[in-house]
Design an enzyme around this catalytic site. Structure first.
Site, short mmCIF file in Angstrom:
data_model
loop_
_atom_site.label_atom_id
_atom_site.label_comp_id
_atom_site.label_asym_id
_atom_site.label_seq_id
_atom_site.Cartn_x
_atom_site.Cartn_y
_atom_site.Cartn_z
N ASP A 96 -7.06 23.15 -43.86
CA ASP A 96 -7.29 22.53 -42.55
C ASP A 96 -6.07 21.74 -42.09
OD1 ASP A 96 -8.71 21.94 -40.28
OD2 ASP A 96 -9.93 20.36 -41.19
N GLY A 97 -5.91 21.66 -40.78
CA GLY A 97 -4.87 20.80 -40.21
C GLY A 97 -3.72 21.53 -39.53
N ASN A 98 -3.86 22.84 -39.36
CA ASN A 98 -2.78 23.61 -38.70
C ASN A 98 -2.55 23.13 -37.26
OD1 ASN A 98 -2.87 25.08 -41.03
ND2 ASN A 98 -3.73 26.93 -40.10
N ARG A 141 -3.25 20.20 -35.88
CA ARG A 141 -2.62 18.86 -35.82
C ARG A 141 -1.15 18.92 -36.19
NH1 ARG A 141 -7.38 16.38 -39.16
NH2 ARG A 141 -7.86 18.60 -39.19
N TRP A 142 -0.83 19.78 -37.14
CA TRP A 142 0.58 19.95 -37.55
C TRP A 142 1.39 20.43 -36.33
CZ3 TRP A 142 4.22 23.82 -37.62
CH2 TRP A 142 5.30 23.67 -38.50
N HIS A 183 -0.76 27.74 -37.20
CA HIS A 183 -1.37 28.75 -38.07
C HIS A 183 -0.29 29.59 -38.75
CE1 HIS A 183 -5.17 27.51 -36.56
NE2 HIS A 183 -5.02 28.04 -35.36
N LEU A 242 -4.58 36.79 -61.16
CA LEU A 242 -5.26 35.84 -60.27
C LEU A 242 -6.18 36.61 -59.33
CD1 LEU A 242 -5.41 32.85 -59.06
CD2 LEU A 242 -3.77 33.67 -57.36
N SER A 262 -17.86 21.45 -43.94
CA SER A 262 -17.79 22.43 -42.84
C SER A 262 -18.38 23.79 -43.20
CB SER A 262 -16.34 22.59 -42.35
OG SER A 262 -15.81 21.34 -41.93
N GLU A 283 -15.80 19.32 -58.45
CA GLU A 283 -15.04 18.09 -58.20
C GLU A 283 -14.32 18.21 -56.86
OE1 GLU A 283 -15.08 15.34 -60.07
OE2 GLU A 283 -16.48 16.31 -61.48
C1 IPE Z 1 -12.94 24.51 -41.61
O1 IPE Z 1 -12.06 23.89 -40.73
C2 IPE Z 1 -12.76 25.99 -41.55
C3 IPE Z 1 -11.52 26.49 -42.13
C4 IPE Z 1 -10.58 25.77 -42.73
C5 IPE Z 1 -11.32 27.89 -42.04
P1 IPE Z 1 -12.51 23.49 -39.24
O2 IPE Z 1 -11.32 22.85 -38.63
O3 IPE Z 1 -13.09 24.65 -38.56
O4 IPE Z 1 -13.65 22.42 -39.54
P2 IPE Z 1 -14.21 21.22 -38.67
O5 IPE Z 1 -14.54 21.79 -37.31
O6 IPE Z 1 -13.13 20.20 -38.59
O7 IPE Z 1 -15.39 20.72 -39.42
C1 IPE Z 2 -7.28 25.23 -40.01
O1 IPE Z 2 -6.59 24.50 -39.07
C2 IPE Z 2 -7.30 26.70 -39.71
C3 IPE Z 2 -8.59 27.21 -39.21
C4 IPE Z 2 -9.68 26.51 -39.14
C5 IPE Z 2 -8.65 28.57 -38.76
P1 IPE Z 2 -7.24 24.01 -37.72
O2 IPE Z 2 -6.97 25.02 -36.67
O3 IPE Z 2 -8.67 23.66 -37.90
O4 IPE Z 2 -6.37 22.69 -37.45
P2 IPE Z 2 -6.88 21.30 -36.89
O5 IPE Z 2 -8.06 20.89 -37.71
O6 IPE Z 2 -7.21 21.51 -35.46
O7 IPE Z 2 -5.71 20.38 -37.09
MG MG Z 3 -9.61 21.97 -38.43
#
Ligand code: IPE
Ligand code: IPE
Ligand code: MG
Length: 246
Positions: A24-26, A28-29, A41, A135, A200, A211
């Site tokens: 998660d966080g693409n 925001r990055w 992404h 793996l 999520s 854990e």
């Molecule tokens: C969870 O991230 C799904 C994936 C990493 C693929 P989201 O960004 O969709 O989750 P929420 O909406 O913050 O809970």
């Molecule tokens: C995770 O990054 C990738 C997917 C959920 C597909 P996000 O797209 O959720 O990035 P944020 O949470 O908006 O930063």
């Molecule tokens: Mg996200």
């Protein structure tokens, strides 16, 4: 580069056999860099490579990555198509490398919702890497845990209606066997990046005694060092599974 941490992991002994990651966080990055979300992404693809190579170096057996949730289908069409294009690009670029590294890829989720070219790419990478022994890499795509559990319930109900299963035979093991993850043991360690403290809809059944490790690192910044730090943290924990320690 991260050999100091790897040495420490080996000294400590048992590594988590199955590691799951909510990547998660693409977005925001990308926002921090005033870039469009799809570039976040794209940057996340490099982090997937880091996670795979780090998992191999640390002797993890199974790496399960949450790449796209069923809820993510609600996102704008442009973002969805960017993500699906990246999936196909990742497979086209990495499949032969993955095979050489001894990685066996599986895709978990409702693949019927993918476009035909995406479905074909998924089938191709599964076929081309099926001999991998070092793996197992599970990519969860169009995956949601509640629908996975509902699907298991439906499959069991069908057997009950047909008369091939008695009600007493609907137990935890029967459900477990009908989840996408049936071939593997439950994750030992779950990592979520970007600082969010939630699951999520990921592996709700399988994470019962896993854990949890939440890190503020945004997914595109994830490196094998981040993975090794999570494994070191895991190795300091005491897993009791409801029991008491001697
Ligand atoms: C969870 O991230 C799904 C994936 C990493 C693929 P989201 O960004 O969709 O989750 P929420 O909406 O913050 O809970
Ligand atoms: C995770 O990054 C990738 C997917 C959920 C597909 P996000 O797209 O959720 O990035 P944020 O949470 O908006 O930063
Ligand atoms: Mg996200």
């Amino acid at each position: 580069m991260a050999d100091d941490l790897l040495d420490q992991i080996r000294l400590n002994g048992a590594v988590p056999s199955h590691v799951a990651v909510i990547m998660d966080g693409n977005g925001r990055w990308a926002r921090e860099r005033h870039l469009p979300r799809p570039l976040g992404h794209r940057a996340g693809m490099k982090a997937v490579r880091e996670a795979v190579e780090g998992a191999i170096e640390a002797s993890v057996d199974v790496l399960t990555l949450f790449a796209f949730s069923e809820e993510n289908w609600q996102r704008p069409a442009t973002e969805i198509s960017a993500l699906m294009d990246l999936l196909e690009e990742y497979i086209a670029k990495e499949a032969s490398e993955l095979r050489e590294q001894g990685v066996c890829v599986h895709v978990l989720g409702d693949r019927g919702r993918l476009v035909p070219s995406g479905r074909a790419a998924v089938e191709r990478v599964e076929r081309d890497t099926c001999e991998g022994k070092r793996l197992t890499l599970n990519l969860c795509i169009s995956y949601s845990s509640r629908s996975e559990i509902a699907r298991a319930a439906r499959l069991l109900a069908e057997e009950a209606l047909k008369g091939t299963r008695r009600l007493e035979q609907i137990d935890e093991e029967a459900i477990r066997e009908r989840l996408y993850t049936a071939p593997w043991r439950d994750p030992d360690l779950l990592i979520r990046t970007s600082g969010e403290q939630r699951l999520s809809n990921f592996l709700l059944w399988q994470l019962a005694y896993t854990e949890l490790y939440m890190t503020p690192v945004l997914w595109p910044d994830f490196t094998r060092r981040t993975l090794f730090e999570a494994i070191l943290d895991y190795q300091r924990r005491e897993r009791r599974f409801g029991n008491v320690t001697a």
